[in-house]
Motif scaffolding. Structure first.
Motif, PDB file in Angstrom:
ATOM      1  N   LEU A 243      60.626  27.964  89.220  1.00 36.29           N
ATOM      2  CA  LEU A 243      59.729  26.601  89.373  1.00 36.29           C
ATOM      3  C   LEU A 243      58.757  27.134  88.096  1.00 36.29           C
ATOM      4  O   LEU A 243      57.913  28.188  88.054  1.00 36.29           O
ATOM      5  CB  LEU A 243      58.924  26.588  90.565  1.00 36.29           C
ATOM      6  N   ILE A 244      58.748  26.193  87.189  1.00 38.49           N
ATOM      7  CA  ILE A 244      57.522  26.077  86.157  1.00 38.49           C
ATOM      8  C   ILE A 244      56.932  24.843  86.310  1.00 38.49           C
ATOM      9  O   ILE A 244      57.515  23.632  86.373  1.00 38.49           O
ATOM     10  CB  ILE A 244      58.220  25.957  84.706  1.00 38.49           C
ATOM     11  N   ALA A 245      55.700  25.023  86.925  1.00 35.68           N
ATOM     12  CA  ALA A 245      54.767  23.987  87.438  1.00 35.68           C
ATOM     13  C   ALA A 245      53.806  23.525  85.990  1.00 35.68           C
ATOM     14  O   ALA A 245      52.887  23.951  85.758  1.00 35.68           O
ATOM     15  CB  ALA A 245      53.813  24.334  88.352  1.00 35.68           C
ATOM     16  N   ALA A 246      54.405  22.513  85.247  1.00 42.81           N
ATOM     17  CA  ALA A 246      53.940  22.280  84.119  1.00 42.81           C
ATOM     18  C   ALA A 246      53.223  20.851  84.053  1.00 42.81           C
ATOM     19  O   ALA A 246      52.632  20.607  83.010  1.00 42.81           O
ATOM     20  CB  ALA A 246      54.935  22.310  82.946  1.00 42.81           C
ATOM     21  N   ALA A 247      52.931  20.428  85.170  1.00 38.12           N
ATOM     22  CA  ALA A 247      52.288  18.987  85.150  1.00 38.12           C
ATOM     23  C   ALA A 247      50.847  19.095  85.470  1.00 38.12           C
ATOM     24  O   ALA A 247      50.415  20.102  86.021  1.00 38.12           O
ATOM     25  CB  ALA A 247      52.785  18.044  86.247  1.00 38.12           C
ATOM     26  N   GLY A 248      50.243  18.014  84.720  1.00 36.04           N
ATOM     27  CA  GLY A 248      48.543  18.167  84.961  1.00 36.04           C
ATOM     28  C   GLY A 248      48.214  17.060  84.157  1.00 36.04           C
ATOM     29  O   GLY A 248      48.832  16.382  83.432  1.00 36.04           O
ATOM     30  N   ILE A 249      46.648  17.048  84.497  1.00 41.05           N
ATOM     31  CA  ILE A 249      45.999  16.016  83.611  1.00 41.05           C
ATOM     32  C   ILE A 249      44.837  16.584  82.931  1.00 41.05           C
ATOM     33  O   ILE A 249      44.138  17.485  83.381  1.00 41.05           O
ATOM     34  CB  ILE A 249      45.541  14.692  84.493  1.00 41.05           C
ATOM     35  N   GLN A 250      44.248  15.877  82.077  1.00 39.85           N
ATOM     36  CA  GLN A 250      42.949  16.400  81.613  1.00 39.85           C
ATOM     37  C   GLN A 250      42.251  15.123  81.129  1.00 39.85           C
ATOM     38  O   GLN A 250      42.549  13.912  80.701  1.00 39.85           O
ATOM     39  CB  GLN A 250      43.465  16.882  80.143  1.00 39.85           C
ATOM     40  N   GLN A 251      40.893  15.422  81.399  1.00 42.95           N
ATOM     41  CA  GLN A 251      39.649  14.221  81.152  1.00 42.95           C
ATOM     42  C   GLN A 251      38.400  14.704  80.374  1.00 42.95           C
ATOM     43  O   GLN A 251      38.073  15.960  80.668  1.00 42.95           O
ATOM     44  CB  GLN A 251      39.289  13.593  82.442  1.00 42.95           C
ATOM     45  N   GLU A 252      38.082  14.146  79.436  1.00 47.11           N
ATOM     46  CA  GLU A 252      37.117  14.561  78.583  1.00 47.11           C
ATOM     47  C   GLU A 252      35.929  13.717  78.785  1.00 47.11           C
ATOM     48  O   GLU A 252      35.846  12.499  78.565  1.00 47.11           O
ATOM     49  CB  GLU A 252      37.490  14.761  77.095  1.00 47.11           C
ATOM     50  N   THR A 253      34.826  14.305  79.603  1.00 53.63           N
ATOM     51  CA  THR A 253      33.473  13.469  79.891  1.00 53.63           C
ATOM     52  C   THR A 253      32.689  14.353  79.971  1.00 53.63           C
ATOM     53  O   THR A 253      32.654  15.325  80.739  1.00 53.63           O
ATOM     54  CB  THR A 253      34.024  12.380  81.260  1.00 53.63           C
ATOM     55  N   PRO A 254      31.285  14.045  79.535  1.00 53.71           N
ATOM     56  CA  PRO A 254      30.315  14.696  79.950  1.00 53.71           C
ATOM     57  C   PRO A 254      29.774  14.981  81.303  1.00 53.71           C
ATOM     58  O   PRO A 254      30.094  14.112  81.974  1.00 53.71           O
ATOM     59  CB  PRO A 254      29.030  13.872  78.920  1.00 53.71           C
ATOM     60  N   ALA A 255      29.579  16.082  81.572  1.00 52.45           N
ATOM     61  CA  ALA A 255      29.252  16.503  83.134  1.00 52.45           C
ATOM     62  C   ALA A 255      28.309  15.480  83.618  1.00 52.45           C
ATOM     63  O   ALA A 255      28.376  15.193  84.976  1.00 52.45           O
ATOM     64  CB  ALA A 255      28.844  17.975  83.107  1.00 52.45           C
ATOM     65  N   LEU A 256      27.174  15.143  82.952  1.00 55.62           N
ATOM     66  CA  LEU A 256      26.224  14.271  83.585  1.00 55.62           C
ATOM     67  C   LEU A 256      26.741  12.973  84.090  1.00 55.62           C
ATOM     68  O   LEU A 256      26.212  12.086  84.700  1.00 55.62           O
ATOM     69  CB  LEU A 256      25.077  13.967  82.545  1.00 55.62           C
ATOM     70  N   GLU A 257      27.951  12.444  83.495  1.00 51.94           N
ATOM     71  CA  GLU A 257      28.581  11.081  83.592  1.00 51.94           C
ATOM     72  C   GLU A 257      29.823  11.237  84.354  1.00 51.94           C
ATOM     73  O   GLU A 257      30.515  10.303  84.511  1.00 51.94           O
ATOM     74  CB  GLU A 257      28.650  10.429  82.118  1.00 51.94           C
ATOM     75  N   TYR A 258      30.297  12.391  84.668  1.00 49.57           N
ATOM     76  CA  TYR A 258      31.610  12.330  85.333  1.00 49.57           C
ATOM     77  C   TYR A 258      31.526  11.827  86.963  1.00 49.57           C
ATOM     78  O   TYR A 258      30.472  12.054  87.670  1.00 49.57           O
ATOM     79  CB  TYR A 258      31.879  13.941  85.664  1.00 49.57           C
ATOM     80  N   THR A 259      32.345  10.968  87.285  1.00 50.13           N
ATOM     81  CA  THR A 259      32.439  10.616  88.629  1.00 50.13           C
ATOM     82  C   THR A 259      33.171  11.318  89.728  1.00 50.13           C
ATOM     83  O   THR A 259      33.987  11.977  89.180  1.00 50.13           O
ATOM     84  CB  THR A 259      33.127   8.963  88.522  1.00 50.13           C
ATOM     85  N   ALA A 260      32.721  10.956  90.791  1.00 50.23           N
ATOM     86  CA  ALA A 260      33.147  11.849  91.865  1.00 50.23           C
ATOM     87  C   ALA A 260      34.796  11.513  92.029  1.00 50.23           C
ATOM     88  O   ALA A 260      35.792  12.201  92.263  1.00 50.23           O
ATOM     89  CB  ALA A 260      32.514  11.520  93.027  1.00 50.23           C
TER      90      ALA A 260
END
Length: 333
Positions: free
Chosen positions: A163-180
């Protein structure tokens, strides 16, 4: 390869998404239903069954990477390998490398239709390489369906090798504004999802692990799991990749007794179509990012092909619980 969207009113958030294929579910030591003997997994379509039966008919063994006279430890002929996120991008590039090694490859992806390049690779597998590439559409947050699909593939071949587990997501947001909610999604895909995908495959490796057969799992981490990227505001993403590195070490420690190896690859910055779009929006990154590593350039997806084959094959037979960092020296300064 990822879509761009604005998620917060006060700041621009860039969501870089590769296809996600991971279930969102709690870990359970109970084996899925298909292992109880009460359910029969679906049979492959007739056309696919015919392709499997003729997988070696179209090319002589001498065309395979790793023959008896050419680095046999890299030989993947007859091995069955799954690649999540292989509908496009890095996952598809790794899938093609495995096919060149002789493996039978299954791409797991949530895309209704894989990228146009998938068709080229699929045709090349059958016409040039004497093997086959198959597509399974799955949103792996549907855990029962994920396990059924993985089991049906293993049953069709009587084995599960990699298995190669190559899936994922990325999000660029300042830590002070990251939502739960965004943080929960990041962890559920990149950590829980990767975990459940590995678990589904490992169960089949154990199930078909007789006659000295072994398995290899490769999880795609990131240099961001070890360092904080200067100028890239991805607090949750970096934390999730650090978790992937630790998860791999723990899985390796538990599954070594079954002959299953678990390693990670930690890429540096990779130039993709989506990154090119970011360079249009943030031209300074095109100039700054290459300066942050020792080679003075960014990487291409094709530069990770060899690492994928190495870690899946017997060439890395005494390597487990390790991270293969490929970041141009970015984190070695």
């Amino acid at each position: 390869m990822n879509t761009l969207r604005t998620t917060l009113p006060r700041t621009t958030s860039r969501i870089l998404r590769t296809t996600t294929h991971h279930p969102i579910a709690a870990f359970s030591t109970t084996l899925p239903r298909h292992q109880s003997g009460t359910r029969n997994p679906p049979s492959p379509p007739p056309a696919e069954a015919a392709a499997l039966a003729n997988t070696k008919a179209n090319a002589p063994a001498s065309t395979y990477l790793g023959t008896t006279k050419r680095l046999p430890e890299f030989n993947l002929v007859d091995k069955v390998v799954l690649v999540s996120g292989a509908g496009r991008g890095l996952g598809l590039v790794c899938a093609e490398a495995l096919l060149e090694g002789g493996a039978i490859v299954y791409a797991l992806d949530r895309l209704p239709t894989p990228s146009p390049d998938f068709s080229r690779v699929q045709k090349r597998a059958s016409s040039e390489l004497g093997t086959s590439l198959h597509y399974r559409r799955i949103d792996v947050r549907d855990v029962d369906s994920l396990n059924d699909i993985v089991a049906s593939i293993a049953d069709a071949h009587g084995r599960m090798d990699g298995l190669i587990a190559a899936a994922g997501i990325q999000q660029e947001t300042p830590a002070l504004e990251y939502t739960a909610a965004d943080c929960d999604e990041m962890m559920s895909v990149n950590v829980t999802g990767a975990f459940m995908t590995c678990q589904a495959v490992a169960r089949q490796m154990v199930r078909y692990g007789g006659e000295g057969r072994k398995g290899s799992i490769v999880m795609i981490g990131s240099m961001s799991g070890s360092v904080a990227n200067k100028g890239l505001i991805c607090p949750a993403y970096n934390a999730s990749k650090a978790a992937v590195l630790q998860l791999a070490r723990n899985l390796a420690s538990e599954w070594g007794q079954y002959g299953i190896r678990v390693n990670t690859i930690s890429p540096g910055y990779i130039v993709t179509a989506m990154v090119e779009a970011l360079f249009v929006q943030f031209p300074d990154r095109r100039e700054d990012w290459p300066k942050q590593n020792m080679l003075g350039r960014l990487s291409a997806p094709e530069e990770y092909r060899g690492a994928a084959v190495f870690l899946i094959s017997d060439a890395s037979s005494f390597m487990t619980g390790a991270d293969l960092k490929m970041d141009g020296g970015h984190s070695a300064w």
